[in-house]
Design a protein around this motif. Structure first.
Motif, PDB file in Angstrom:
ATOM      1  N   ARG A 111       0.835  -1.214   0.000  1.00 25.17           N
ATOM      2  CA  ARG A 111       0.000   0.000   0.000  1.00 25.17           C
ATOM      3  C   ARG A 111       0.863   1.255   0.000  1.00 25.17           C
ATOM      4  O   ARG A 111       0.619   2.201  -0.758  1.00 25.17           O
ATOM      5  CB  ARG A 111      -0.914   0.011   1.233  1.00 25.17           C
ATOM      6  CG  ARG A 111      -1.821   1.242   1.334  1.00 25.17           C
ATOM      7  CD  ARG A 111      -2.293   1.507   2.747  1.00 25.17           C
ATOM      8  NE  ARG A 111      -1.184   1.578   3.669  1.00 25.17           N
ATOM      9  CZ  ARG A 111      -0.991   0.735   4.685  1.00 25.17           C
ATOM     10  NH1 ARG A 111      -1.839  -0.238   4.924  1.00 25.17           N
ATOM     11  NH2 ARG A 111       0.068   0.859   5.472  1.00 25.17           N
ATOM     12  N   ASN A 112       1.886   1.286   0.828  1.00 24.61           N
ATOM     13  CA  ASN A 112       2.753   2.460   0.897  1.00 24.61           C
ATOM     14  C   ASN A 112       3.561   2.656  -0.380  1.00 24.61           C
ATOM     15  O   ASN A 112       3.878   3.791  -0.754  1.00 24.61           O
ATOM     16  CB  ASN A 112       3.687   2.352   2.107  1.00 24.61           C
ATOM     17  CG  ASN A 112       2.949   2.482   3.426  1.00 24.61           C
ATOM     18  OD1 ASN A 112       1.733   2.709   3.453  1.00 24.61           O
ATOM     19  ND2 ASN A 112       3.657   2.325   4.530  1.00 24.61           N
ATOM     20  N   MET A 113       3.888   1.538  -1.052  1.00 24.07           N
ATOM     21  CA  MET A 113       4.565   1.647  -2.347  1.00 24.07           C
ATOM     22  C   MET A 113       3.692   2.419  -3.333  1.00 24.07           C
ATOM     23  O   MET A 113       4.178   3.254  -4.098  1.00 24.07           O
ATOM     24  CB  MET A 113       4.826   0.247  -2.915  1.00 24.07           C
ATOM     25  CG  MET A 113       6.034  -0.460  -2.349  1.00 24.07           C
ATOM     26  SD  MET A 113       7.560  -0.068  -3.246  1.00 24.07           S
ATOM     27  CE  MET A 113       7.215  -0.878  -4.811  1.00 24.07           C
ATOM     28  N   LEU A 114       2.404   2.152  -3.316  1.00 26.93           N
ATOM     29  CA  LEU A 114       1.484   2.754  -4.282  1.00 26.93           C
ATOM     30  C   LEU A 114       1.042   4.153  -3.885  1.00 26.93           C
ATOM     31  O   LEU A 114       0.811   5.012  -4.742  1.00 26.93           O
ATOM     32  CB  LEU A 114       0.257   1.861  -4.465  1.00 26.93           C
ATOM     33  CG  LEU A 114       0.521   0.451  -5.025  1.00 26.93           C
ATOM     34  CD1 LEU A 114      -0.782  -0.323  -5.119  1.00 26.93           C
ATOM     35  CD2 LEU A 114       1.192   0.522  -6.389  1.00 26.93           C
ATOM     36  N   LYS A 115       0.915   4.402  -2.574  1.00 27.20           N
ATOM     37  CA  LYS A 115       0.337   5.660  -2.115  1.00 27.20           C
ATOM     38  C   LYS A 115       1.329   6.595  -1.445  1.00 27.20           C
ATOM     39  O   LYS A 115       1.028   7.765  -1.211  1.00 27.20           O
ATOM     40  CB  LYS A 115      -0.823   5.367  -1.147  1.00 27.20           C
ATOM     41  CG  LYS A 115      -2.003   4.659  -1.798  1.00 27.20           C
ATOM     42  CD  LYS A 115      -3.124   4.419  -0.794  1.00 27.20           C
ATOM     43  CE  LYS A 115      -4.337   3.780  -1.453  1.00 27.20           C
ATOM     44  NZ  LYS A 115      -4.993   4.665  -2.427  1.00 27.20           N
ATOM     45  N   GLY A 116       2.516   6.112  -1.124  1.00 28.48           N
ATOM     46  CA  GLY A 116       3.498   6.912  -0.393  1.00 28.48           C
ATOM     47  C   GLY A 116       3.269   6.784   1.091  1.00 28.48           C
ATOM     48  O   GLY A 116       2.132   6.869   1.566  1.00 28.48           O
ATOM     49  N   GLY A 117       4.334   6.560   1.840  1.00 32.80           N
ATOM     50  CA  GLY A 117       4.195   6.401   3.282  1.00 32.80           C
ATOM     51  C   GLY A 117       5.428   5.754   3.876  1.00 32.80           C
ATOM     52  O   GLY A 117       6.401   5.464   3.179  1.00 32.80           O
ATOM     53  N   ILE A 118       5.373   5.502   5.174  1.00 30.15           N
ATOM     54  CA  ILE A 118       6.481   4.858   5.873  1.00 30.15           C
ATOM     55  C   ILE A 118       5.958   3.670   6.667  1.00 30.15           C
ATOM     56  O   ILE A 118       4.900   3.735   7.299  1.00 30.15           O
ATOM     57  CB  ILE A 118       7.212   5.854   6.816  1.00 30.15           C
ATOM     58  CG1 ILE A 118       8.432   5.188   7.473  1.00 30.15           C
ATOM     59  CG2 ILE A 118       6.266   6.439   7.854  1.00 30.15           C
ATOM     60  CD1 ILE A 118       9.318   6.159   8.251  1.00 30.15           C
ATOM     61  N   TYR A 119       6.695   2.562   6.590  1.00 28.38           N
ATOM     62  CA  TYR A 119       6.390   1.367   7.372  1.00 28.38           C
ATOM     63  C   TYR A 119       7.454   1.243   8.448  1.00 28.38           C
ATOM     64  O   TYR A 119       8.654   1.368   8.160  1.00 28.38           O
ATOM     65  CB  TYR A 119       6.382   0.111   6.509  1.00 28.38           C
ATOM     66  CG  TYR A 119       6.157  -1.155   7.311  1.00 28.38           C
ATOM     67  CD1 TYR A 119       4.866  -1.590   7.587  1.00 28.38           C
ATOM     68  CD2 TYR A 119       7.234  -1.882   7.817  1.00 28.38           C
ATOM     69  CE1 TYR A 119       4.651  -2.740   8.346  1.00 28.38           C
ATOM     70  CE2 TYR A 119       7.033  -3.027   8.576  1.00 28.38           C
ATOM     71  CZ  TYR A 119       5.737  -3.456   8.833  1.00 28.38           C
ATOM     72  OH  TYR A 119       5.536  -4.574   9.597  1.00 28.38           O
ATOM     73  N   MET A 120       7.038   0.963   9.680  1.00 28.15           N
ATOM     74  CA  MET A 120       7.982   0.898  10.801  1.00 28.15           C
ATOM     75  C   MET A 120       7.735  -0.345  11.640  1.00 28.15           C
ATOM     76  O   MET A 120       6.604  -0.602  12.050  1.00 28.15           O
ATOM     77  CB  MET A 120       7.848   2.143  11.681  1.00 28.15           C
ATOM     78  CG  MET A 120       8.117   3.454  10.970  1.00 28.15           C
ATOM     79  SD  MET A 120       7.840   4.910  12.047  1.00 28.15           S
ATOM     80  CE  MET A 120       6.043   5.053  11.938  1.00 28.15           C
ATOM     81  N   TYR A 121       8.776  -1.103  11.878  1.00 29.71           N
ATOM     82  CA  TYR A 121       8.717  -2.162  12.889  1.00 29.71           C
ATOM     83  C   TYR A 121       9.992  -2.038  13.720  1.00 29.71           C
ATOM     84  O   TYR A 121      10.993  -2.709  13.468  1.00 29.71           O
ATOM     85  CB  TYR A 121       8.597  -3.557  12.277  1.00 29.71           C
ATOM     86  CG  TYR A 121       7.848  -4.479  13.235  1.00 29.71           C
ATOM     87  CD1 TYR A 121       8.417  -4.858  14.458  1.00 29.71           C
ATOM     88  CD2 TYR A 121       6.569  -4.926  12.953  1.00 29.71           C
ATOM     89  CE1 TYR A 121       7.740  -5.656  15.352  1.00 29.71           C
ATOM     90  CE2 TYR A 121       5.871  -5.735  13.833  1.00 29.71           C
ATOM     91  CZ  TYR A 121       6.460  -6.090  15.033  1.00 29.71           C
ATOM     92  OH  TYR A 121       5.764  -6.879  15.930  1.00 29.71           O
ATOM     93  N   PRO A 122       9.974  -1.133  14.693  1.00 35.17           N
ATOM     94  CA  PRO A 122      11.175  -0.877  15.504  1.00 35.17           C
ATOM     95  C   PRO A 122      11.394  -1.944  16.562  1.00 35.17           C
ATOM     96  O   PRO A 122      10.547  -2.825  16.774  1.00 35.17           O
ATOM     97  CB  PRO A 122      10.846   0.467  16.152  1.00 35.17           C
ATOM     98  CG  PRO A 122       9.350   0.450  16.285  1.00 35.17           C
ATOM     99  CD  PRO A 122       8.832  -0.310  15.091  1.00 35.17           C
TER     100      PRO A 122
END
Length: 338
Positions: free
Chosen positions: A261-272
């Motif tokens: 989804r973030n690839m298509l819409k722009g965004g950041i994924y986080m798993y700290p």
């Protein structure tokens, strides 16, 4: 009519490019042109179609729920985990195109040898055969993640752990398959990212997302905020920044779906990392490295908070690392807080 029809036919030819045709057409972009990569990608394509068919039968056949065993990570295996793992392994071995396989579901890597005990194939595959499988019971998108390397040990000898413990920068290809409202296969060989959607009526993947790019900025942040109290200070402050910026929080809990989804819409994924799990949850070799290659090839950025994911030196097969990936300006902003 005589003008319209040829134009329509031309557009149809440009639009309906199959995955097989695309692989052959772009084989010369791959630095180790030999035909082996094409055969390998075709095997992954076949296994993905088999798994997609089974995923679409969830609820109709006995394929949902727990298998009754734990994997090497101490996680409860789902029936689809086991099924997908067997399908991908058997497909790769039966076509005799790899010399070794590493799977999140197996304790150790698999050595693939011929009848004479030797194997002249040059590639090893690392994979998470069914990421997010616990979500299948509630009809949420799941996926497959894969990573391909050239072996570093001598051809003709059994593979060694060194063939699998390579930095992400040495990947020759990486990709994922998302099983959702449609089945998509997205991959890169280091020359951009392309996505293919499965036409179930024909059983064929067609190019639907050519030259995929992730926006430099986005307005979506994806993180399990249930762990908020265990995050380090910088991560908490960045989440506050996201809220102040009126970003949308979107977290499915299925890695492939969230990153796609973030690839298509722009965004950041986080798993700290957290207080109880300082290295986070995601595996470097099966999840972080392949997604880091894909994200970077799409113009984004992937880091563990202090180091580029693709530069991390692996020390064990099931190594875990924190990961922050997505739109490059959002990841850079996050790094400024850490």
């Amino acid at each position: 009519m005589s003008i319209f029809v040829p134009l329509l036919q031309h557009n149809m030819e440009e639009r309906y490019i199959t995955l097989g045709e695309f692989i052959i057409k772009n084989q010369n972009d791959f630095q180790y042109t030999s035909g082996e990569l094409s055969r390998l990608m075709n095997s992954i394509r076949l296994a993905a179609k088999i798994v997609a068919n089974k995923v679409n039968q969830a609820g109709l056949v006995d394929i949902t729920g727990a298998f009754g065993k734990e994997n090497i990570q101490g996680e409860q295996q789902q029936k689809l985990d086991v099924y997908a793992n067997e399908v991908f392994i058997e497909t790769l071995i039966n076509r005799e195109i790899v010399c070794g396989i590493g799977s999140e579901e197996n304790d150790d890597f698999i050595t693939v040898c011929g009848a004479d005990g030797k194997n002249t194939n040059k590639y090893v595959v690392l994979m998470d055969p069914l990421d997010g499988s616990s979500n299948i019971d509630v009809n949420v998108s799941v996926g497959t993640i894969f990573s391909i390397y050239r072996r570093v040990s001598e051809v003709g000898t059994p593979v060694t752990q060194a063939d699998f413990l390579q930095k992400g920068i040495h990947q020759v290809a990486a990709g994922y398959v998302i099983y959702g409202s449609s089945t998509m296969l997205v991959y890169t060989t280091g020359n951009g990212v392309n996505g293919f959607t499965l036409d179930p009526s024909l059983g064929t993947f067609f190019l639907s997302h050519p030259n995929m790019k992730i926006a430099d900025d986005g307005a979506i942040y994806s993180i399990n905020e249930g762990n908020f109290n265990q995050f380090e200070k910088g991560v908490k402050e960045y989440i506050a920044h996201c809220k102040d910026s009126k970003y949308s929080g979107r977290y499915i809990g299925s890695l492939v779906a969230d990153v796609h989804r973030n690839m298509l819409k722009g965004g950041i994924y986080m798993y700290p990392g957290t207080v109880s799990k300082p290295n986070g949850k995601l595996r470097l070799l099966y999840e972080c490295n392949p997604f880091a290659m894909i994200i970077e090839q799409a113009g984004g950025k992937a880091t563990d908070g202090h180091q580029r994911i693709l530069e991390i030196e692996p020390t064990e097969l099931h190594q875990r690392v924190p990961i922050f990936c997505g739109s490059k300006n959002m990841v850079a902003k996050l790094e400024s807080y850490l």
